[in-house]
Design a protein around this motif. Structure first.
Motif, mmCIF file in Angstrom:
data_model
loop_
_atom_site.group_PDB
_atom_site.id
_atom_site.type_symbol
_atom_site.label_atom_id
_atom_site.label_comp_id
_atom_site.label_asym_id
_atom_site.label_seq_id
_atom_site.Cartn_x
_atom_site.Cartn_y
_atom_site.Cartn_z
ATOM 1 N N LEU A 1 1.000 1.232 11.444
ATOM 2 C CA LEU A 1 1.029 0.489 10.179
ATOM 3 C C LEU A 1 2.131 -0.553 10.243
ATOM 4 N N SER A 2 1.771 -1.762 9.858
ATOM 5 C CA SER A 2 2.777 -2.813 9.840
ATOM 6 C C SER A 2 2.681 -3.563 8.512
ATOM 7 N N VAL A 3 3.714 -3.402 7.702
ATOM 8 C CA VAL A 3 3.750 -4.083 6.415
ATOM 9 C C VAL A 3 4.576 -5.342 6.589
ATOM 10 N N GLU A 4 3.980 -6.491 6.238
ATOM 11 C CA GLU A 4 4.647 -7.754 6.564
ATOM 12 C C GLU A 4 4.859 -8.606 5.323
ATOM 13 N N GLY A 5 6.070 -8.547 4.801
ATOM 14 C CA GLY A 5 6.478 -9.455 3.713
ATOM 15 C C GLY A 5 5.629 -9.369 2.466
ATOM 16 N N ILE A 6 5.412 -8.158 1.940
ATOM 17 C CA ILE A 6 4.550 -8.068 0.747
ATOM 18 C C ILE A 6 5.326 -8.278 -0.553
ATOM 19 N N HIS A 7 4.659 -8.969 -1.457
ATOM 20 C CA HIS A 7 5.156 -9.173 -2.822
ATOM 21 C C HIS A 7 4.159 -8.529 -3.770
ATOM 22 N N SER A 8 4.635 -7.554 -4.547
ATOM 23 C CA SER A 8 3.725 -6.899 -5.495
ATOM 24 C C SER A 8 4.277 -6.996 -6.900
ATOM 25 N N TYR A 9 3.367 -7.039 -7.850
ATOM 26 C CA TYR A 9 3.735 -7.223 -9.255
ATOM 27 C C TYR A 9 3.047 -6.191 -10.121
ATOM 28 N N PRO B 1 -0.978 -6.452 -3.268
ATOM 29 C CA PRO B 1 0.108 -7.408 -3.025
ATOM 30 C C PRO B 1 -0.434 -8.833 -3.190
ATOM 31 N N ARG B 2 0.385 -9.695 -3.832
ATOM 32 C CA ARG B 2 -0.076 -11.075 -4.007
ATOM 33 C C ARG B 2 0.190 -11.914 -2.769
ATOM 34 N N LYS B 3 1.217 -11.487 -1.996
ATOM 35 C CA LYS B 3 1.515 -12.184 -0.753
ATOM 36 C C LYS B 3 1.796 -11.141 0.308
ATOM 37 N N GLY B 4 1.629 -11.517 1.568
ATOM 38 C CA GLY B 4 1.977 -10.627 2.654
ATOM 39 C C GLY B 4 0.779 -9.878 3.214
ATOM 40 N N LYS B 5 1.039 -9.116 4.263
ATOM 41 C CA LYS B 5 -0.046 -8.408 4.956
ATOM 42 C C LYS B 5 0.271 -6.922 5.034
ATOM 43 N N VAL B 6 -0.777 -6.131 5.022
ATOM 44 C CA VAL B 6 -0.664 -4.709 5.334
ATOM 45 C C VAL B 6 -1.628 -4.465 6.491
ATOM 46 N N VAL B 7 -1.067 -4.426 7.704
ATOM 47 C CA VAL B 7 -1.925 -4.311 8.879
ATOM 48 C C VAL B 7 -1.975 -2.845 9.310
#
Lengths: 233, 620
Positions: A2-10, A53-59
């Protein structure tokens, strides 16, 4: 894995996760630490796509799952155990397990009801009881067993030690180590540092939706100022 | 005694079809949390499809085959409706979904009219089951006995499906927490479609099964929906055994009522429902609803502020135009404007309780029609002067609202909606069946205003002053401390209570006030038309108001008023077309899916985008 990359959540307009990144490798147990409201649960939900997440990746396994339905993420092999447990109170233990059942998955430990009853003997005794008649600890066991019925590769455990008796907390730690021994990759979120240290290989500390620390518990011991700043002990 | 037993059997036979329809509604609600108002339409569709198939397929095999096939066809149709109309709006507020299903009702009505024509169809007799059997010397139709024998198997099959199969387990799990079911890897979209299809199929079977006892006509949809709601509410939403018990109870009562109290058949079931709900607010076997349990909390409401100078001057300009209308307008325009103002006041009163109070009332016509009837009855029976009788319109409507509110306010969400609907049906059935007082569907006529008001111009000013005054008064209340308390109760009941607001009491008062204002509108209405008929109390009348509020925009203050103006004009134009229901239904569905903020809401969003003053993000 799992690679979480720069996520923005609201949540609505409230900005909860602010560019959070981290990785989880196969076979490890990672503890996500932080205070109440730091963004631990939101991180788990963002991986699961229960919060998008509005931005970023969840790979996960090479595929970005952002924007997919939660059920697809579950099908891809991520098992999620929510903090509030959310067992189906009108269903029996056996029926709760049935809801979680998914076919066997390549590269993930496979679970049968019998195996789960070995790990969680209380559930076997209460197999025909409805969820609402169970204690908090038993509900916690059930919610984990239910998710394991989906044969996940990666298990997300949101605050497994919260709100249960100290004896059960010990059992819970043993259980997580057993799961690890079976080859499962686990990510737990915790406020209880002792519990986390007992089960996890690595700690990630979040505060205000940002990563403040990522490393071994030995590293964390070496920097008590980090612990004091971001964890309430 | 034998006669009573035979009556009981007839009741049981009638219960079968009612149970099928009600269980379908209950099932759909349990999983999708959508109260499918179009459920009666699926029942009607079942009857029409069944009749057609029975004409094509010969013999006993054909008859039963037709019934079986009907369910499948209606189920398929339901699946299509679910995928096209409901799928895009599962995350929308409850009201939107309800309005969308109402759009579906209109579409199906006109589709049925197009395909099968306006003629009623007699249902064919079941082959081999034409006569009667004698039970204790009383004749009981053979078909009734067969249905009574079949029903337990249907109940068992449904019970087995729900309790013993994986699908059933998933359905029950989703009833409680559908998001969690999704997080465990189950594709909810298909589960929902499947459940909706099954529920529709059950309604279709109900429609086909009752054919030999009744037939197929275009009024079936509204005729059954009242009973179905009563059954589901009495049984407890989402409970199949509850639906069965309630269906038997209501059907047997109906049959006995026809024999012993023919005047009260319609009223009877609502009385039973009221009694059950006083004892058990969530029905015989229902589970208490906890708000927010299903993770369905929408975006927070934007605070409503009083108009700024621009808004105020626009309203003033509009009022000025309205004030000088009689100097140049003809009679037709003034009548249209009176209709519009009456409707606007009615809609504003619904908007008050719905938008500001957060209480989705489905029976608001009870107060509009109730007020109209109160005034008309006084004039008709006692020759009361108009001025006095007119005062009784808002007064009686307010009292009625106090009475109905006493039962309803303790419930929330769909239970509240269903109960208000059922009570409005009760009022309607009183007006419809109590012929000696209300003259039934002949209506009350010759209800004209006093001489000094009789004439288009004076009555126009009368309407303008009272109508606009009522609307402004409601706006004033919304901006008063009472309005703030009401909104607090809507947005966060627990927090409001913790702050010392008696939420239920505030809602009760607001409900009564909305009733008074609807009654005022009804009073103006009855003297402008000179007559009143039970149609003013029908479900359709309540829905008109709901649609108007919705079209205008629920979350905006002017929504009700703008929607009413829009609707009066559009209906005036649309009803000239043959299939206007179809068009209106499609428009409603399109608005729900494309512009869910309504007219005013969409305009506001557009305005904000033009001026680029969107609220900045709140930092953590």
């Amino acid at each position: 894995m799992l690679s979480v990359e720069g996520i923005h959540s609201y949540y609505g307009k409230a900005h909860i996760l602010d560019g959070l990144s981290f990785q989880v490798s196969r076979g490890e147990v990672v503890a996500l630490l932080g205070r109440n409201g730091a963004g631990k649960s939101t991180t788990m939900k963002s991986v699961m796509q229960l919060v998008r997440p509005r931005k970023g990746k969840v790979v996960f396994q090479g595929t970005d799952v952002v924007g997919q339905s939660a059920f697809r993420v579950a099908k891809a092999g991520i098992g999620y155990v929510p903090e509030e447990r959310r067992i189906f109170t009108d269903l029996t233990v056996m029926e709760n397990l049935e809801v979680g059942r998914q076919p066997k998955r390549e590269g993930a430990p496979e679970w049968t009801v019998e195996q789960l009853f070995e790990i969680f003997p209380n559930l076997k005794e209460r197999r025909s009881n409805r969820g609402k008649h169970m204690s908090g600890g038993e509900q916690q066991m059930l919610t984990i067993a239910r998710t394991l019925m989906g044969n996940p590769m990666l298990l997300l455990l949101d605050e497994p030690s919260e709100g249960i008796a100290p004896v059960i907390v010990e059992q819970m730690a043993e259980t997580i180590l057993k799961l690890k021994a079976e080859g499962l990759t686990v990510m737990i979120s915790e406020q209880n540092l002792h519990f986390a240290r007992a089960v996890a290989d690595r700690a990630i500390i979040v505060e205000s939706g940002e990563k403040k620390f990522d490393g071994s518990f030995a590293d964390l011991e070496a920097h008590p100022e980090i612990r004091d700043a971001y964890l309430s002990v | 005694m034998a006669f009573l037993f035979a009556q009981f059997l007839t009741g049981l036979a009638n219960a079968s079809s009612l149970f099928l329809v009600a269980s379908g509604l209950s099932l759909i609600f349990g999983v999708t949390r959508i109260v499918n108002f179009a459920h009666g339409s699926f029942y009607m569709l079942g009857a029409f499809v069944g009749v057609t198939l029975m004409e094509i397929l010969p013999g006993a095999v054909g008859f039963w085959g037709a019934i079986l096939l009907t369910g499948l066809i209606v189920g398929l149709f339901g699946a299509i409706v679910e995928m096209v109309v409901l799928r895009p709006i599962y995350r929308a507020p409850e009201l939107f979904q309800l309005v969308a299903t109402f759009g579906v009702i209109l579409v199906i009505q006109d589709l049925a009219l197009m395909i099968w024509g306006a003629e009623d169809r007699m249902g064919p007799r079941a082959p081999g089951l034409r006569g009667v059997w004698r039970i204790f010397d009383e004749p009981v139709p053979k078909y009734d006995i067969v249905i009574i024998a079949i029903t337990p198997f249907i109940l068992f099959a449904l019970w087995y499906l729900i309790t013993r199969t994986r699908v059933g387990i998933l359905v029950r799990a989703a009833t409680q927490d559908r998001e969690m079911v999704g997080a465990l890897g189950v594709n909810q979209a298909w589960l929902f479609t499947g459940v909706f299809a099954l529920g529709s199929a059950l309604a279709g079977w109900g429609g086909a099964l009752q054919l030999p006892k009744g037939g197929a006509d275009l009024l079936m949809d509204f005729n059954i929906i009242g009973s179905v709601f009563v059954v589901v509410v009495i049984g407890g939403m989402g409970s199949l055994p509850g639906a069965f018990i309630a269906a038997v109870l209501i059907s047997v009562l109906n049959v006995l009522g026809v024999t012993y109290l023919p005047q009260s058949t319609l009223v009877l079931m609502f009385v039973v429902m009221a009694v059950v709900l006083i004892i058990r607010p969530y029905g015989l076997l229902g589970r208490e609803e906890v708000a927010g349990e299903h993770g369905q909390v929408g975006a927070p409401e934007a605070p409503i502020r009083p108009y700024g100078p621009v808004g105020r001057s626009l309203v003033a300009a509009l009022l000025l135009v309205l004030a000088v209308v009689p100097f140049f307008a003809d009679r037709f325009l003034m009548t249209l404007l009176i209709d519009m103002i009456v409707f606007a006041l009615f809609a504003a009163s619904l908007h008050f309780i719905l938008g500001t109070g957060g209480l989705v009332s489905f029976g608001h016509a009870a107060f509009f029609g109730g007020g109209a009837y109160a005034a008309a009855l006084l004039v008709f029976h006692t020759g009361t002067p108009m001025e006095l009788a007119f005062l009784f319109a808002p007064l009686a409507a307010g009292l009625l609202a106090l009475g109905i509110g006493w039962f309803c306010i303790r419930l929330t969400g769909v239970y509240f909606a269903m109960l208000t609907l059922a009570f409005s049906q009760l009022v309607w059935s009183l007006a419809f069946q109590w012929r000696s007082v209300t003259r039934g569907d002949d209506g009350l006529v010759n209800i004209w205003p006093a001489p000094w008001l009789n004439g288009p111009v004076p009555y126009y000013y009368f309407t303008l002053i009272l109508g606009v005054g009522g609307i402004l008064f409601l706006r004033h209340v919304i901006h008063s401390p009472f309005g703030y308390a009401l909104r607090a109760g809507r947005d966060s009941p627990r927090q409001a209570e913790a702050m010392g607001i008696d939420v239920k009491r505030v809602q009760y008062v607001a409900f009564a006030l909305a009733g008074v204002m609807a009654g005022l509108a009804g009073g103006i209405f009855v003297f402008s038309k000179g007559s009143v008929f039970p149609t003013e109390l029908e479900i359709g009348a309540s829905f008109d108001a709901l649609i108007v509020v919705f079209l205008g925009g629920v979350k905006t203050l002017a929504g009700g008023v703008v929607g009413a103006g829009f609707m009066t004009v559009v209906e005036d134009w649309l009803t000239r077309l043959e299939y206007w229901r179809l068009l209106l239904g499609l428009v409603i569905i399109a608005v729900v899916i494309i512009a869910p903020e309504g007219i005013v809401g969409s305009l506001q969003t557009l305005w904000r985008r033009i001026r680029n003053t969107g609220d900045e993000e709140i930092a953590r």
